[in-house]
Scaffold this motif. Structure first.
Motif, PDB file in Angstrom:
ATOM      1  N   CYS A  32     -36.844 -76.900  35.883  1.00 16.83           N
ATOM      2  CA  CYS A  32     -35.704 -76.731  36.811  1.00 16.83           C
ATOM      3  C   CYS A  32     -35.938 -77.547  38.081  1.00 16.83           C
ATOM      4  N   ASP A  33     -37.146 -77.498  38.583  1.00 20.19           N
ATOM      5  CA  ASP A  33     -37.470 -78.239  39.802  1.00 20.19           C
ATOM      6  C   ASP A  33     -37.199 -79.729  39.593  1.00 20.19           C
ATOM      7  N   HIS A  34     -37.612 -80.228  38.440  1.00 22.53           N
ATOM      8  CA  HIS A  34     -37.437 -81.642  38.103  1.00 22.53           C
ATOM      9  C   HIS A  34     -35.959 -82.033  38.042  1.00 22.53           C
ATOM     10  N   LYS A  35     -35.120 -81.056  37.681  1.00 23.40           N
ATOM     11  CA  LYS A  35     -33.672 -81.330  37.586  1.00 23.40           C
ATOM     12  C   LYS A  35     -32.967 -81.076  38.918  1.00 23.40           C
ATOM     13  N   GLY A  36     -33.720 -80.738  39.957  1.00 17.94           N
ATOM     14  CA  GLY A  36     -33.105 -80.487  41.268  1.00 17.94           C
ATOM     15  C   GLY A  36     -32.518 -79.091  41.400  1.00 17.94           C
ATOM     16  N   LEU A  37     -32.872 -78.220  40.463  1.00 19.24           N
ATOM     17  CA  LEU A  37     -32.343 -76.835  40.503  1.00 19.24           C
ATOM     18  C   LEU A  37     -33.379 -75.953  41.208  1.00 19.24           C
ATOM     19  N   HIS A  38     -33.431 -76.058  42.524  1.00 17.49           N
ATOM     20  CA  HIS A  38     -34.522 -75.409  43.257  1.00 17.49           C
ATOM     21  C   HIS A  38     -34.361 -73.888  43.332  1.00 17.49           C
ATOM     22  N   GLY A  39     -33.137 -73.407  43.335  1.00 15.98           N
ATOM     23  CA  GLY A  39     -32.921 -71.950  43.322  1.00 15.98           C
ATOM     24  C   GLY A  39     -33.474 -71.351  42.025  1.00 15.98           C
ATOM     25  N   CYS A  40     -33.151 -71.994  40.900  1.00 16.80           N
ATOM     26  CA  CYS A  40     -33.650 -71.515  39.596  1.00 16.80           C
ATOM     27  C   CYS A  40     -35.162 -71.629  39.550  1.00 16.80           C
ATOM     28  N   SER A  41     -35.681 -72.723  40.093  1.00 16.31           N
ATOM     29  CA  SER A  41     -37.127 -72.932  40.090  1.00 16.31           C
ATOM     30  C   SER A  41     -37.832 -71.828  40.903  1.00 16.31           C
ATOM     31  N   ASN A  42     -37.288 -71.507  42.074  1.00 11.11           N
ATOM     32  CA  ASN A  42     -37.883 -70.437  42.895  1.00 11.11           C
ATOM     33  C   ASN A  42     -37.860 -69.100  42.155  1.00 11.11           C
ATOM     34  N   PHE A  43     -36.727 -68.830  41.517  1.00 10.38           N
ATOM     35  CA  PHE A  43     -36.579 -67.578  40.765  1.00 10.38           C
ATOM     36  C   PHE A  43     -37.657 -67.491  39.677  1.00 10.38           C
ATOM     37  N   LEU A  44     -37.796 -68.576  38.924  1.00  8.86           N
ATOM     38  CA  LEU A  44     -38.724 -68.555  37.782  1.00  8.86           C
ATOM     39  C   LEU A  44     -40.185 -68.579  38.222  1.00  8.86           C
ATOM     40  N   ASN A  45     -40.452 -69.234  39.344  1.00 12.25           N
ATOM     41  CA  ASN A  45     -41.824 -69.200  39.877  1.00 12.25           C
ATOM     42  C   ASN A  45     -42.211 -67.777  40.283  1.00 12.25           C
ATOM     43  N   ARG A  46     -41.244 -67.064  40.891  1.00 16.13           N
ATOM     44  CA  ARG A  46     -41.527 -65.676  41.274  1.00 16.13           C
ATOM     45  C   ARG A  46     -41.758 -64.828  40.024  1.00 16.13           C
ATOM     46  N   GLN A  47     -40.917 -65.061  38.984  1.00 12.00           N
ATOM     47  CA  GLN A  47     -41.105 -64.310  37.730  1.00 12.00           C
ATOM     48  C   GLN A  47     -42.480 -64.606  37.133  1.00 12.00           C
ATOM     49  N   SER A  48     -42.876 -65.875  37.216  1.00  9.01           N
ATOM     50  CA  SER A  48     -44.173 -66.262  36.666  1.00  9.01           C
ATOM     51  C   SER A  48     -45.304 -65.518  37.387  1.00  9.01           C
ATOM     52  N   GLU A  49     -45.208 -65.453  38.703  1.00 11.05           N
ATOM     53  CA  GLU A  49     -46.214 -64.718  39.490  1.00 11.05           C
ATOM     54  C   GLU A  49     -46.240 -63.246  39.102  1.00 11.05           C
TER      55      GLU A  49
END
Ligand code: OFO
Length: 177
Positions: A32-49
């Motif tokens: 998601c980060d690579h595609k410029g979808l930073h909101g989705c990336s933040n969401f998924l990083n938090r889920q990963s943690e």
């Protein structure tokens, strides 16, 4: 208090499952980060943690009951995804599998009259209910926004808002969805 070898092995499998979920969601976050979808990336990083935290809770529990937590070898997660819609569908499906796995652990703990493990697993039952509800909310919002290419901007904003709500809920001990 000592845990049975069977229960210990089953909890070690769950450690691997939670560890895989952490890396799976991290891989999605990077895509998601690579595609410029930073909101989705933040969401998924938090889920990963969160998944890493779920894994570590089992490490601590096994130590508390004189068991041995095995640091898992994590199988390689996918690195490419078709769409953000597909990603969240996969997260939801994965969470449903985790719920089934927790249920199986409880069945085993019941069979073994292992009351400490039954009580420990109750936390995961509540967590899975909340996680599944959150993922259904995400999928509902994505469906309402639509899936044309110009919708991605609004999807990303919406997921960012859900992420912020989840962070706020974590700090106040409430629910995100
Ligand atoms: Fe730990 O799998 Fe869901 O939250």
């Amino acid at each position: 208090m000592m845990i049975s070898k069977k229960m210990e092995a089953a909890l070690n499998q769950q450690i691997e499952f939670e560890g895989y979920a952490s890396f799976f969601y991290l891989s999605m976050a990077t895509w998601c980060d690579h595609k410029g979808l930073h909101g989705c990336s933040n969401f998924l990083n938090r889920q990963s943690e969160e998944e890493r935290m779920h894994m570590l809770k089992i490490f601590q529990y096994l130590s508390d009951v004189d068991g041995f937590a095995e640091t898992p070898g994590i199988k390689e997660p996918p690195r490419q995804f078709d769409s953000v819609q597909g990603i969240f569908k996969q997260v939801y499906e994965h969470e449903q599998k985790v719920t089934q796995s927790i249920n199986k652990l409880i069945t085993l703990a019941n069979k073994e009259n292992d009351y400490a493990t039954q009580t420990f697993l109750q936390w995961y039952v509540n967590e899975q209910r909340e996680e599944e509800a959150l993922m259904r909310t995400v999928l509902d919002r994505i469906r309402l926004i639509g899936d044309g290419p110009q919708c991605l901007y609004f999807i990303d904003k919406e997921i960012e808002a859900l992420n912020k709500a989840a962070v706020a809920a974590e700090t106040t001990g409430g629910k995100a969805a």
